[in-house]
Write an enzyme that holds these catalytic residues in place. Sequence first.
Site, PDB file in Angstrom:
ATOM      1  N   ASP A  86       0.867  -1.175   0.000  1.00  0.00           N
ATOM      2  CA  ASP A  86       0.000   0.000   0.000  1.00  0.00           C
ATOM      3  C   ASP A  86       0.901   1.221   0.000  1.00  0.00           C
ATOM      4  O   ASP A  86       2.034   1.172   0.487  1.00  0.00           O
ATOM      5  CB  ASP A  86      -0.974   0.003   1.184  1.00  0.00           C
ATOM      6  CG  ASP A  86      -0.297  -0.105   2.537  1.00  0.00           C
ATOM      7  OD1 ASP A  86      -0.086   0.939   3.175  1.00  0.00           O
ATOM      8  OD2 ASP A  86       0.020  -1.227   2.962  1.00  0.00           O
ATOM      9  N   GLU A 106      -9.285   3.003  12.041  1.00  0.00           N
ATOM     10  CA  GLU A 106      -8.338   2.937  13.151  1.00  0.00           C
ATOM     11  C   GLU A 106      -8.455   4.238  13.926  1.00  0.00           C
ATOM     12  O   GLU A 106      -8.915   5.246  13.406  1.00  0.00           O
ATOM     13  CB  GLU A 106      -6.913   2.719  12.636  1.00  0.00           C
ATOM     14  CG  GLU A 106      -6.475   3.706  11.555  1.00  0.00           C
ATOM     15  CD  GLU A 106      -5.144   3.330  10.922  1.00  0.00           C
ATOM     16  OE1 GLU A 106      -4.146   3.256  11.669  1.00  0.00           O
ATOM     17  OE2 GLU A 106      -5.108   3.117   9.685  1.00  0.00           O
TER      18      GLU A 106
END
Length: 263
Positions: free
Chosen positions: A60, A147
Amino acid sequence: MFLTRRLALLSLLALAACGAPRSSAPPAPAGVIFAPNFSDAHPVDFSGRAPQRYPVQGIDAARFQTSIDWNTARRNGVNFAFLKATEGGDLLDPEFKNHWRDAGHAGVERGAYHFYYFCTSPEDQARWFIRNVPRTKGMLPPVLDMEWNPFSPTCAHVRPPASEVRDQMRRWIRIVESYYGQRPIIYTTPQFYAENGLGSLRGYDFWLRATARNVSEAYPGQSWKFWQYSATGIIPGIVGKVDLNVFNGSRADWTAWLAAHKL
């Protein structure tokens, strides 16, 4: 004067060197799955099945990866890439458009992800993501990155109860899924997963972060499709460290998953 001009020229050359590199490798044929040629600046001795044993690997990337030769990276095992697109309701990653274009030209299977903020409505955040991420043929499903955010000056201490967290997730997902025609993938961390009961969410593919222990230990009983196992990967074609990820399955499983999930 000569010295000044020479220093200016050297400065320009140095700046040019920091930009996106010209590819040293030609584009690879479509559909080829490359074995990973990855190393790690801080490797972990995982118990159980080591991430290096999974045949389909990728990365990523976000604004921190400013120099990627995508053709070279792909030939060294970057078969897929999740690219940071947006945060909250008004932030666009400054490297997203470059990563999206160049990864696509190199034949890397790519998807975009959104970093969620709890001080903006899920509807506004979904619309912001849709505004900035083109609906592109062949793209992977969108990703919702869930998150706790300790760095935001406005959202760091906003932590709704677990039931509200899951409700906001579903609202964002519903809008984004309707627009792209793909059910989003959920990315999360061990702490966020446990504190918000994400194991109760059914019917979603999960992308799970676990860099200190095996993903099966960090998320007992949770099925998953992608495992982010390192933040310190080193790959030919990429300047600096990068996150490393694996797909949970064989090469045949990967091909079948793509056929069922790509736009």
